[in-house]
Write an enzyme that holds these catalytic residues in place. Structure first.
Site, PDB file in Angstrom:
ATOM      1  CB  THR A  40      -0.772   0.201   1.344  1.00  0.00           C
ATOM      2  OG1 THR A  40      -1.663  -0.929   1.234  1.00  0.00           O
ATOM      3  CG2 THR A  40      -1.734   1.280   1.187  1.00  0.00           C
ATOM      4  CG  HIS A  43      -0.177   0.317  -4.605  1.00  0.00           C
ATOM      5  ND1 HIS A  43       0.096   0.112  -5.892  1.00  0.00           N
ATOM      6  CD2 HIS A  43      -0.571  -0.804  -3.980  1.00  0.00           C
ATOM      7  CE1 HIS A  43      -0.247  -1.353  -5.828  1.00  0.00           C
ATOM      8  NE2 HIS A  43      -0.382  -1.893  -4.790  1.00  0.00           N
TER       9      HIS A  43
END
Ligand code: NAD
Ligand code: ZN
Length: 343
Positions: A40, A43
C-alpha cells in the site's frame, strides 16, 4: 516531529517536520520505533490510480509499526508510558450493526491509518486506546513491527480448518510466506506455494513448505500428482491478486474446497462459475484482521514456536527511505523495515 509525508498529488514522498499529533481524552500517544513497508505504501509513493482515488495529500503515510507509549488521554487506564504496543490500523465506527455485534472487522465505515488519516511513518502517532495492542515481552521488536501484515496472513490462513488438510498458497510475497508458516504450524499436511518469481519461492522455502511451484514452468496439477494427491486441495489462500493464479487455484480444488481471497486484483477477473457451482466451492474475502482474535492468535502462535522472522530481509534508517522503498518495490526483498530511533 519528523514524518514521511505524501506532500503533493505526484509520485514521491517527503521526510518533513509536522506537528506532534494531539492526544484526545481516549487516545494514546506512541513514540514509533520501527515500521514495516507495505505494498500500500509503495502504491502511495508511486501515486498510481488507486492511490490517487484513496489518498488526499498532504498525509503522513504508513500503518505497520511498533512503539512505546509516551502519553495517555485522561480516560485511558489500560496503557501507561513505557508500554510496548502496535496499533490496529483499521479504525471502526463502533455504531454500525456489525460493530455493535462485536464483529468490528466487518465495520462498514472503516478508516485506515496512513491512507485516510495520519499514519505511522513518523516519530509519533496518536490512536484511540481501542486500537492498541500490548506486546508480550518475548516478541522481538522487528516481529512486533509487522503484526499488521502478519495479521492479514493469520486471518486468511485460519479462516478455514487446515489441520491435516492440503493447502495451496498462490503468491509468495511476504504475506504468502507468513501464511505458509502459519498453516504449517496449524497442522496442514501438504503446503504448496506458487509464484512467478524464483527469488520469492526461494524465500518461501524457509517456512517449511512441502513444495514450491514456479507457475511459469510447472503446472499445479502435475505437482498434485507428484505428491500423490488424488482429489485436489482442500484449502487455497489466494495471496497474489493475479488473474492466472486465481483461475489455476479454482481448477485445482477438491470438491467442497474452500478459498480465502486476500490478494487484491487490479482489474475485473472472469472465472468459470460452473467450477464453483459443480465443485461446491466456498470463496471468502478477507480484509484486515479480526479485532482482536487475530492479534491473540498471532501472539500465542509465536509463543508456541512459530517463527516468521525470516520474512524480514532488509532494515534501513528512516532517513534512507528512498532506498528502502526501492528495495521493497523491486520484488526480491521480503519485508523491509524502517528504524525511527536513528536521527
Ligand atoms: P506482494 O505483491 O509482495 O506479493 C504478491 C506475490 O504474488 C508476488 O511475489 C508476485 O510475484 C506473485 N504473483 C504474481 N503473479 C502470480 C501468479 N500468477 N501466481 C502466483 N504468484 C503470483 O504482496 P504481499 O504484501 O505479500 O500481499 C499479498 C496480496 O495481498 C497483495 O495483492 C496485496 O495487495 C494484498 N493485501 C490484501 C490485504 C487485505 O486486507 N485483503 C492486506 C494486505 C495486502
Ligand atoms: Zn462500524
Amino acid at each position: 516531529m519528523r514524518a514521511l509525508v505524501k506532500a503533493a498529488a505526484a509520485p514521491g514522498l517527503e521526510l518533513r517536520e509536522v506537528p506532534v499529533p494531539e492526544v484526545g481524552i481516549n487516545d494514546v500517544l506512541v513514540r514509533v520505533t520501527m515500521t514495516g513497508i507495505c505494498g500500500t505504501d509503495l502504491h502511495i509513493h508511486d501515486w498510481d490510480e488507486w492511490a490517487q482515488g484513496a489518498v488526499t495529500p498532504p498525509l503522513t503515510i504508513g500503518h505497520e509499526f511498533v512503539g512505546e507509549v509516551v502519553e495517555v488521554g485522561e480516560n485511558v487506564n489500560d496503557f501507561v508510558p513505557g508500554d510496548r504496543v502496535s496499533g490496529e490500523g483499521h479504525l471502526v465506527c463502533g455504531r454500525c450493526r456489525n460493530c455493535m455485534a462485536g464483529r468490528r472487522h466487518l465495520c462498514a465505515a472503516t478508516e485506515s491509518i496512513g491512507v485516510t488519516r495520519p499514519g505511522a511513518f513518523a516519530e509519533y502517532i496518536a490512536l484511540p486506546m481501542t486500537n492498541l495492542w500490548h506486546h508480550d515481552d518475548g516478541i522481538p521488536d522487528e516481529v512486533a513491527a509487522i503484526f499488521d501484515p502478519f495479521g492479514n496472513a493469520v486471518h486468511a490462513a485460519l479462516c478455514f480448518r487446515v489441520l491435516g488438510e492440503d493447502v495451496l498458497i498462490t503468491g509468495a510475497g511476504p504475506i504468502g510466506q507468513m501464511a505458509a508458516a502459519v498453516v504449517r504450524h496449524a497442522g496442514a499436511r501438504h503446503v504448496v506455494v506458487t509464484d512467478v518469481n524464483p527469488q520469492r519461492l526461494d524465500q518461501a522455502k524457509a517456512f517449511g513448505v512441502t513444495r514450491t511451484v514456479d507457475v511459469t514452468r510447472e503446472r499445479i496439477a502435475d505437482v498434485q500428482a507428484e505428491l500423490g494427491m488424488a482429489e485436489g486441495f482442500d484449502v487455497a489462500l489466494e495471496m497474489s491478486g493475479d488473474e492466472a493464479a486465481l483461475i489455476e487455484a479454482l481448477e485445482n480444488m477438491a470438491h467442497g474446497g474452500r478459498i480465502a481471497l486476500l490478494g487484491i486484483p487490479t482489474e475485473r477477473i472472469a472465472i468459470d462459475w460452473t467450477t464453483v457451482v459443480f465443485n461446491m466451492l466456498t470463496l471468502r474475502g478477507i480484509f484486515g484482521r479480526e479485532m482482536y482474535e487475530t492479534w491473540y492468535a498471532m501472539t500465542v502462535m509465536l509463543q508456541s514456536g512459530l517463527d516468521i522472522s525470516p520474512v524480514i530481509t532488509h532494515r534501513f534508517p528512516h532517513t534512507d527511505f528512498e532506498e528502502a522503498f526501492a528495495t521493497a518495490g523491486d520484488g526480491r526483498a521480503g519485508k523491509v523495515l524502517l528504524d525511527w530511533t536513528t536521527s
